[in-house]
Design a protein around this motif. Sequence first.
Motif, PDB file in Angstrom:
ATOM      1  N   PRO A   9      35.798  45.409  15.217  1.00  0.00           N
ATOM      2  CA  PRO A   9      34.601  45.639  16.046  1.00  0.00           C
ATOM      3  C   PRO A   9      33.329  44.995  15.501  1.00  0.00           C
ATOM      4  O   PRO A   9      32.564  44.393  16.264  1.00  0.00           O
ATOM      5  CB  PRO A   9      34.488  47.169  16.102  1.00  0.00           C
ATOM      6  CG  PRO A   9      35.397  47.684  15.042  1.00  0.00           C
ATOM      7  CD  PRO A   9      36.451  46.669  14.828  1.00  0.00           C
ATOM      8  N   ASP A  22      42.898  53.238  20.287  1.00  0.00           N
ATOM      9  CA  ASP A  22      42.955  51.857  19.824  1.00  0.00           C
ATOM     10  C   ASP A  22      43.030  50.851  20.971  1.00  0.00           C
ATOM     11  O   ASP A  22      43.136  49.643  20.740  1.00  0.00           O
ATOM     12  CB  ASP A  22      44.145  51.651  18.885  1.00  0.00           C
ATOM     13  CG  ASP A  22      45.489  51.881  19.570  1.00  0.00           C
ATOM     14  OD1 ASP A  22      45.519  52.535  20.637  1.00  0.00           O
ATOM     15  OD2 ASP A  22      46.510  51.412  19.037  1.00  0.00           O
ATOM     16  N   LYS A  23      42.967  51.348  22.225  1.00  0.00           N
ATOM     17  CA  LYS A  23      42.980  50.468  23.399  1.00  0.00           C
ATOM     18  C   LYS A  23      41.679  50.552  24.191  1.00  0.00           C
ATOM     19  O   LYS A  23      41.573  49.985  25.280  1.00  0.00           O
ATOM     20  CB  LYS A  23      44.153  50.828  24.325  1.00  0.00           C
ATOM     21  CG  LYS A  23      45.531  50.698  23.685  1.00  0.00           C
ATOM     22  CD  LYS A  23      45.865  49.254  23.366  1.00  0.00           C
ATOM     23  CE  LYS A  23      47.272  49.121  22.802  1.00  0.00           C
ATOM     24  NZ  LYS A  23      47.571  47.728  22.387  1.00  0.00           N
ATOM     25  N   ARG A  24      40.686  51.257  23.643  1.00  0.00           N
ATOM     26  CA  ARG A  24      39.470  51.492  24.417  1.00  0.00           C
ATOM     27  C   ARG A  24      38.741  50.200  24.774  1.00  0.00           C
ATOM     28  O   ARG A  24      38.309  50.013  25.914  1.00  0.00           O
ATOM     29  CB  ARG A  24      38.520  52.413  23.638  1.00  0.00           C
ATOM     30  CG  ARG A  24      39.020  53.836  23.503  1.00  0.00           C
ATOM     31  CD  ARG A  24      37.942  54.718  22.889  1.00  0.00           C
ATOM     32  NE  ARG A  24      37.456  54.136  21.630  1.00  0.00           N
ATOM     33  CZ  ARG A  24      36.287  54.418  21.077  1.00  0.00           C
ATOM     34  NH1 ARG A  24      35.474  55.273  21.658  1.00  0.00           N
ATOM     35  NH2 ARG A  24      35.930  53.867  19.933  1.00  0.00           N
ATOM     36  N   ALA A  25      38.578  49.303  23.807  1.00  0.00           N
ATOM     37  CA  ALA A  25      37.871  48.050  24.088  1.00  0.00           C
ATOM     38  C   ALA A  25      38.613  47.223  25.130  1.00  0.00           C
ATOM     39  O   ALA A  25      38.000  46.617  26.018  1.00  0.00           O
ATOM     40  CB  ALA A  25      37.682  47.247  22.801  1.00  0.00           C
ATOM     41  N   SER A  26      39.953  47.207  25.059  1.00  0.00           N
ATOM     42  CA  SER A  26      40.738  46.454  26.042  1.00  0.00           C
ATOM     43  C   SER A  26      40.621  47.075  27.428  1.00  0.00           C
ATOM     44  O   SER A  26      40.586  46.362  28.444  1.00  0.00           O
ATOM     45  CB  SER A  26      42.208  46.403  25.618  1.00  0.00           C
ATOM     46  OG  SER A  26      42.368  45.613  24.460  1.00  0.00           O
ATOM     47  N   GLY A  50      37.562  41.647  24.165  1.00  0.00           N
ATOM     48  CA  GLY A  50      38.122  42.993  24.113  1.00  0.00           C
ATOM     49  C   GLY A  50      39.163  43.135  23.019  1.00  0.00           C
ATOM     50  O   GLY A  50      39.174  44.125  22.271  1.00  0.00           O
ATOM     51  N   LYS A  51      40.049  42.156  22.901  1.00  0.00           N
ATOM     52  CA  LYS A  51      41.097  42.224  21.875  1.00  0.00           C
ATOM     53  C   LYS A  51      40.498  42.124  20.471  1.00  0.00           C
ATOM     54  O   LYS A  51      40.925  42.816  19.540  1.00  0.00           O
ATOM     55  CB  LYS A  51      42.132  41.115  22.114  1.00  0.00           C
ATOM     56  CG  LYS A  51      42.968  41.334  23.375  1.00  0.00           C
ATOM     57  CD  LYS A  51      44.073  40.316  23.505  1.00  0.00           C
ATOM     58  CE  LYS A  51      44.912  40.584  24.764  1.00  0.00           C
ATOM     59  NZ  LYS A  51      45.570  41.902  24.725  1.00  0.00           N
ATOM     60  N   ILE A 109      31.237  48.585  23.079  1.00  0.00           N
ATOM     61  CA  ILE A 109      31.889  49.457  22.091  1.00  0.00           C
ATOM     62  C   ILE A 109      30.916  49.862  20.993  1.00  0.00           C
ATOM     63  O   ILE A 109      30.917  51.013  20.527  1.00  0.00           O
ATOM     64  CB  ILE A 109      33.123  48.747  21.489  1.00  0.00           C
ATOM     65  CG1 ILE A 109      34.294  48.826  22.471  1.00  0.00           C
ATOM     66  CG2 ILE A 109      33.526  49.376  20.163  1.00  0.00           C
ATOM     67  CD1 ILE A 109      34.829  50.226  22.704  1.00  0.00           C
ATOM     68  N   ASP A 160      38.874  45.445  19.550  1.00  0.00           N
ATOM     69  CA  ASP A 160      39.853  46.478  19.201  1.00  0.00           C
ATOM     70  C   ASP A 160      40.226  46.400  17.726  1.00  0.00           C
ATOM     71  O   ASP A 160      40.421  47.416  17.064  1.00  0.00           O
ATOM     72  CB  ASP A 160      41.121  46.327  20.057  1.00  0.00           C
ATOM     73  CG  ASP A 160      40.992  47.022  21.418  1.00  0.00           C
ATOM     74  OD1 ASP A 160      40.227  47.993  21.525  1.00  0.00           O
ATOM     75  OD2 ASP A 160      41.674  46.583  22.356  1.00  0.00           O
ATOM     76  N   ARG A 161      40.335  45.187  17.203  1.00  0.00           N
ATOM     77  CA  ARG A 161      40.820  45.004  15.827  1.00  0.00           C
ATOM     78  C   ARG A 161      39.683  44.939  14.805  1.00  0.00           C
ATOM     79  O   ARG A 161      39.771  45.516  13.731  1.00  0.00           O
ATOM     80  CB  ARG A 161      41.661  43.719  15.750  1.00  0.00           C
ATOM     81  CG  ARG A 161      42.909  43.758  16.609  1.00  0.00           C
ATOM     82  CD  ARG A 161      43.832  42.595  16.313  1.00  0.00           C
ATOM     83  NE  ARG A 161      44.368  42.666  14.949  1.00  0.00           N
ATOM     84  CZ  ARG A 161      45.197  41.765  14.424  1.00  0.00           C
ATOM     85  NH1 ARG A 161      45.578  40.722  15.167  1.00  0.00           N
ATOM     86  NH2 ARG A 161      45.640  41.891  13.199  1.00  0.00           N
TER      87      ARG A 161
END
Length: 388
Positions: free
Chosen positions: A264, A123-127, A257-258, A312, A261-262
């Motif tokens: 996409p 759940d932190k990949r995009a960040s 990025g944030k 992503i 994550d939530r």
Amino acid sequence: MPLALYALTVGAFGIGVTEFVIMGLLLQVSGDLGVSVPAAGMLITAYALGVFVGAPVLTLATRRLPRKSTLLMLMGIFTIGNLACALAPTYEALMAARLVTALAHGTFFGVGSVLAAQLVAPDKRASAIALMFSGLTLATLAGVPLGAWIGLAFGWRSTFLAVTVIGGLALAALVIFVPRDKVKEDLAPLAEELAVLRRPQVLLALLTTVFGFGSVFAVISYIQPMLVDLAGFSKAAVSPILLVFGGGLFIGNIAGGKLADRWPVGALLGTVAALAVSLGLMTFAVHSQFWAVVFTGLLGLTAFATVAPLQIRVLEQAGGAGQGLASSLNIAAFNLGNALGAGLGGYVIDHGPGLEALPMTGAFLTLAGLGVAAASLAVGRRPAAIAA
């Protein structure tokens, strides 16, 4: 976040400076080498095409190497290429040196994106990817204005010498902080990796990147002559204005990025749409100094808000063995878009309505990317609807 992510960020910073700094040096390079501004702009297009070619080729060529060794080799190519740029005696030699430098770019970000995503929780990949790409935003925020100032004060060759030093520092950071692979991963068959190219959703995601982000370079490639000739700024004022652009990039990159994550899918559509709107409105702002500065910053914000959602999207559609190649191909897609945008911008200047039409040209490119993204999502929902 792991220290290795910050080492990747330093490497991204070095690459970002060499990619973007030429935009603040177009008038100096064209004057010194005796070429037109659109011809100097082709140095941007050529770099982007070098990334487009180098990303998949070097990704496949280095697939058996440990990731750390690959990153070090790529940063070495980058550093040597910048030294060659600084020493280039002619326009043709500078073009060749830019091409060599560009070869390392796509694979560095492709390998780095996969590594960044694996270093953190799902759940932190995009960040994590956004953190690595923040090196690009910091390059634009600090490195590009400084590089433009160095070029104005000491000549454009001094800028490339400074970037060479940055490359050496980035190389040292990678040596110190990026860990060697602890376990040798089972290498998937080459045919399995190449199979990612047969997935329609991956190809649509890559096409979204080409059109969605290519618009940025239709404008930012020629930001110096736009600010000087249309808004009436002096050449010396361009560097501080690029700080505004860099600030927008930094904020947009983190926000994108944030959001990715939530949400996409929402982040993908929303950020690309916001970029199209900002470009369209910028058309009416370029003759006002105040609004030209405002929209330069807004362009940076909306442009880099798209990066993490686009990356992503490709990783999610690739999955499994094809992620490394798909990640590099998306970096190649970013740069194919850059080449398309810069080349189209040069054509509009030479054969079309001129500098003031560049933002609207970019807006139409972005809308094409938004259309591809919407089509991709519609196709993706169709099997689910049929199954229901």
